[in-house]
Scaffold this active site. Structure first.
Site, mmCIF file in Angstrom:
data_model
loop_
_atom_site.group_PDB
_atom_site.id
_atom_site.type_symbol
_atom_site.label_atom_id
_atom_site.label_comp_id
_atom_site.label_asym_id
_atom_site.label_seq_id
_atom_site.Cartn_x
_atom_site.Cartn_y
_atom_site.Cartn_z
ATOM 1 N N GLU A 149 70.136 -6.003 -54.042
ATOM 2 C CA GLU A 149 70.281 -4.333 -54.103
ATOM 3 C C GLU A 149 71.244 -4.001 -52.816
ATOM 4 O O GLU A 149 71.055 -4.717 -51.766
ATOM 5 C CB GLU A 149 69.027 -3.772 -53.899
ATOM 6 C CG GLU A 149 68.848 -2.283 -53.723
ATOM 7 C CD GLU A 149 67.686 -1.657 -54.121
ATOM 8 O OE1 GLU A 149 67.671 -0.525 -54.213
ATOM 9 O OE2 GLU A 149 66.665 -2.451 -54.316
ATOM 10 N N GLY A 191 74.104 -0.906 -51.142
ATOM 11 C CA GLY A 191 74.068 0.423 -50.613
ATOM 12 C C GLY A 191 74.247 1.259 -52.007
ATOM 13 O O GLY A 191 73.782 2.414 -52.071
ATOM 14 N N PHE A 192 74.742 0.694 -52.996
ATOM 15 C CA PHE A 192 75.096 1.489 -54.327
ATOM 16 C C PHE A 192 73.639 1.600 -55.105
ATOM 17 O O PHE A 192 73.302 2.592 -55.420
ATOM 18 C CB PHE A 192 75.830 0.835 -55.349
ATOM 19 C CG PHE A 192 76.295 1.519 -56.561
ATOM 20 C CD1 PHE A 192 77.518 2.315 -56.527
ATOM 21 C CD2 PHE A 192 75.564 1.403 -57.777
ATOM 22 C CE1 PHE A 192 77.605 2.889 -57.655
ATOM 23 C CE2 PHE A 192 75.823 1.977 -58.996
ATOM 24 C CZ PHE A 192 77.045 2.644 -58.968
ATOM 25 N N VAL A 201 70.935 -4.355 -58.538
ATOM 26 C CA VAL A 201 71.780 -4.906 -59.449
ATOM 27 C C VAL A 201 70.727 -6.033 -60.241
ATOM 28 O O VAL A 201 69.913 -6.601 -59.839
ATOM 29 C CB VAL A 201 73.008 -5.882 -58.803
ATOM 30 C CG1 VAL A 201 73.688 -6.649 -59.897
ATOM 31 C CG2 VAL A 201 73.470 -5.165 -58.014
ATOM 32 N N LYS A 213 74.748 -3.024 -62.534
ATOM 33 C CA LYS A 213 74.443 -2.095 -61.291
ATOM 34 C C LYS A 213 74.239 -0.786 -61.466
ATOM 35 O O LYS A 213 74.874 0.117 -61.869
ATOM 36 C CB LYS A 213 75.626 -2.327 -60.177
ATOM 37 C CG LYS A 213 75.699 -1.741 -58.809
ATOM 38 C CD LYS A 213 77.054 -1.550 -58.306
ATOM 39 C CE LYS A 213 77.475 -2.818 -57.765
ATOM 40 N NZ LYS A 213 78.600 -2.831 -56.740
ATOM 41 N N ASP A 219 85.693 -2.347 -47.462
ATOM 42 C CA ASP A 219 84.663 -2.889 -47.083
ATOM 43 C C ASP A 219 84.471 -4.437 -47.383
ATOM 44 O O ASP A 219 83.354 -4.815 -48.124
ATOM 45 C CB ASP A 219 83.330 -1.995 -47.866
ATOM 46 C CG ASP A 219 82.032 -2.354 -47.475
ATOM 47 O OD1 ASP A 219 81.898 -2.684 -46.324
ATOM 48 O OD2 ASP A 219 80.911 -2.043 -48.299
#
Length: 759
Positions: free
Chosen positions: A459, A461-462, A465, A479, A576
């Site tokens: 898991e 920030g989005f 998964v 995701k 990122d």
């Protein structure tokens, strides 16, 4: 002579009584050693209540229950001994054995014995392998009282009561009768509560429980661990939320509490909890619920997702008998779902438009999304239909417009996957198109088992998964955008759009996506070795990455960045880049992932400023972290930090006073740069090559962006081992200082964050 014959006959009859086990027909007491069969009944002294074995219509299973004698319906049994363990035997019987154990015996399967009460004495004797009774001075029996309570008693030899061992009123079913208690015993740990049936077609335990909450001492209705309703505090002879005249006939209680126990005893006729969560009052025949026109005071309504109108809890559904032409998602039977549970599953799933039970006893749960909810009505049940419930979606037309607009903005040619097989490239004029699949949400539900945590692999920030397998057998990573994520539609659109247009061996491959109301889901190729950070710092840290593998990873990431910056159709800055966003395939080849934060540049643009600083502290270049300046040199700085992490096996800033780049710079000037190298490699590397890589890392992390090389130059530095390298200047790093100093004040953490800068 006649008298002698009479005495002899009496003695003979008495002996026969002792050596046989007569049936207990129409008495109120079950004696020790006697067999209470399916043809027998216990009847309370005044005939008000009866205990017997019974079967539901159309079922061969037996239950043992207590109900009103005047009622013939099996549904009038207010207490059921084995509601969750029906007997699959045509000849079960209830008995009290020599140790006082009260149990239901199955002749067909001795292992399916149901123990209603197990005596400590019986356990002691069994442990000692003894076959004799623990006491010759006591006997046992069970009596059905006029309250409807079945009591197991230990009796003295003279026929007086020694003690009560067990009673049915301590083990309630779904009905609360007059004289029953709701509460708890602090000394014994006994808890008195009633639990609904799973459906009207079964006695299995359902989802709702009426109990006295120990902390607040209020009556509450629990649903799946949540308080759905509370009575309010007890005052002036009743609970605060039950003082309305509408409730007076059905909710009459007496409250008692001392240091040993706290309970309310029921004073009226009876109440029971239906499978829907409604409370029915036997005195008035009224029903009260948190989901009807007769709403109980004190309801705590479940939260409703934004995709639903709040009225959908009451009037946002309709139902009819029929069949669905499409296959829905079926929840696992082990979840023991009721129709109410199924409704909640559908209500909280923004793509669900219909739901229904699965089994003949109206339990289980199947839900359908918009694309599979094609309904064919039937006029009656003989047509093979079942009751299908439909939810009215909120602002459906608006949702479809948003979906269409989003697909248009993502671009490329998209097609809804019907068979949900792996993507097949289409050729147009000899060229591969941008085709990709829009996955139907119903398929995502089926593949993930409704996003079960079983296959959750991470898991960020989005959001979470999951590792799953498509019907074709292809393994994928799914995701799902978390509702609480700081990222949202912009990041989802960004990632989908970019990976549709970007194709490179060192970039992760997006197979498709799902857009359905509030749902935003990305489907990727699955990379079995997960992310690089696990090998450098995490759970796979003990798995040594050999020097040649580290070199391959460094070179692959560099090639991927060159493609993004210079050779792709778009000029992209990732923003990122970090170890957790480098995924590894089965050959440990690196693939850059997570393009939600990426920024697209025009082909002639070199840099820009932004007020929205996103990324991960520690990997951000100084000019970006403090002034919002974005350029390809932003990624170069992140690559330099990542390179030094790969060489050292240490996280940036977590093991050093300032950061990893500053420490490398310090060791470089002291001639001790090789001490930075990861000791797990055990010296299996070329010192000259390691020093060159450290040199490149220092060039990439220099303070001024103009001094850093481009990624194309970095690839040249790596491939040309004998070429000269410029001398590195001091790296940019973070220190803590007063605001007036032109230095950078930062913190380091391992999660992706979005910040708003006022600069």
């Amino acid at each position: 002579m006649a008298i002698s014959q009479t005495i002899l006959g009496f003695i003979t009859f008495t002996c026969l009584m002792h050596i046989t086990k007569p049936s207990n027909l129409n008495t109120d007491t079950l004696l020790q050693g006697h067999e209470f069969t399916t043809s027998d009944r216990l009847i309370s002294p005044t005939g008000w209540y009866t205990m017997s074995f019974f079967q539901r219509e159309g079922s061969a299973d037996f239950y043992l229950g207590i109900g009103k004698s005047a009622e013939n319906s099996t549904d009038q049994n207010f207490w059921i001994a084995n509601r969750d363990t029906p007997i699959h035997d045509p000849a079960p019987f209830l008995t009290i054995d020599e140790f006082g154990n009260l149990k239901i015996i199955s002749n067909r399967d001795i292992n399916s014995t149901i123990m209603l009460y197990s005596s400590d004495a019986g356990r002691e004797v069994n442990n000692n392998n003894s076959t004799t009774s623990t006491s010759t001075t006591t006997t046992f029996n069970a009596i059905l009282q006029d309250t409807g309570n079945l009591i197991l008693r230990e009796m003295n030899q003279n026929g007086s009561l020694k003690r009560i061992l067990w009673q049915s009123f301590d083990h309630l079913s779904h009905v609360l009768m007059m004289g029953m208690k709701l509460g708890f015993d602090r000394k014994t740990g006994q808890n008195w509560s009633i639990t609904s049936r799973r459906s009207e077609e079964t006695y299995l335990s359902g989802s709702f429980t009426l109990a006295l909450e120990p902390t607040t001492k209020q009556l509450v209705i629990w649903w799946k661990g949540n308080i759905l309703w509370s009575s309010g505090q007890w005052s002036n002879g009743n609970f605060a939320n039950l003082k309305s005249q509408a409730y007076q006939k059905d909710f009459e209680f007496d409250y008692y509490s001392d240091e040993n126990e706290t309970y309310v005893s029921y004073l009226a006729s009876y109440i029971y909890i239906a499978p829907s969560g409604s409370v029915y009052g036997g005195a008035s025949g009224s029903s009260f619920s948190c989901f009807s026109d007769y709403i109980l005071s004190g309801c705590s309504m479940p939260s409703v997702p934004r995709c639903r109108d709040y009225d959908s809890l009451y009037r946002g559904s309709w139902n009819s008998y029929g069949v669905m032409s499409g296959k829905g998602f079926k929840f696992d039977e082990s979840e023991n779902l009721t129709n109410f549970d199924c409704w909640m599953k559908c209500l909280n799933n923004c793509s669900c438009e219909a739901y229904s039970y699965v089994n003949d006893d109206e339990t289980g749960c199947e839900i359908w999304s918009r694309d599979s909810a094609n309904f064919v009505a039937t006029t009656n049940l003989t047509g093979g239909g079942r009751q299908i419930y439909f939810l009215v979606p909120r602002k459906n037309a608006e949702d479809r417009k948003k979906r269409t607009k989003l697909l248009s903005e993502i671009g490329g040619n998209t097609a809804i996957s019907i068979a949900y097989n792996e993507i097949k490239e289409r050729k147009k004029d000899g060229k591969t198109s941008d085709d990709m699949y829009i996955f139907d949400f119903q398929t995502i539900l089926e593949v993930t088992a409704n996003f079960s945590s079983t296959n959750k692999i991470g898991e960020g920030g989005f959001g979470p998964v999951y590792k799953e397998k498509l019907p074709s057998g292809q393994e994928v990573a799914i995701k799902r955008l978390s509702k609480s994520s700081g990222q949202g539609l912009v990041e989802f659109k960004n990632e989908a759009m970019l990976i549709v247009k970007l194709q490179h061996t060192n970039l992760v491959r997006l197979l498709g996506f799902c857009i359905d109301r509030e749902e935003r889901i990305l489907v990727y190729e699955y990379l079995p070795n997960k992310s690089l950070d696990l090998y450098l710092f995490g759970s796979n840290h003990n798995t040594t990455l050999e020097w040649n593998i580290r070199c391959k990873i460094i070179e692959g990431v560099a090639q991927g960045l060159v493609y993004l910056h210079q050779y792709s159709r778009l000029k992209v800055v990732h923003r990122d880049l970090k170890a957790s966003n480098i995924l590894l395939d089965n050959q440990l080849n690196p693939k850059i992932s997570d393009f939600g934060m990426a920024r697209i540049f025009g082909l002639i643009e070199s840099e820009e400023r932004t007020n929205r600083i996103v990324g991960t502290f520690g990997y951000m270049s100084p000019e970006y972290a403090m002034m919002g300046v974005i350029s390809t040199k932003t990624d170069v700085y992140s690559f330099g930090i990542l390179l030094l992490e790969i060489l050292s096996g240490k996280k940036n800033s977590s093991d050093y006073p300032f950061n990893l780049a500053f420490n490398a710079w310090k060791l470089w000037n002291e001639g001790e740069a090789l001490t930075l190298t990861d000791t797990n490699m055990n010296g299996s590397y070329s010192p000259t090559q390691v020093l060159r890589y450290i040199h490149i890392g220092l060039l990439c992390t220099q303070d001024q962006a103009r001094d850093r090389p481009t990624m194309l130059e970095v690839v040249s530095f790596i491939s040309n081992e004998n070429g000269d390298l410029p001398e590195p200047k001091q790296p940019g790093f973070c220190v803590t200082g007063p605001p007036e100093e032109e230095r950078y004040t930062c913190s380091v953490r391992e999660t992706t964050n979005s910040l708003t800068s006022g600069r």
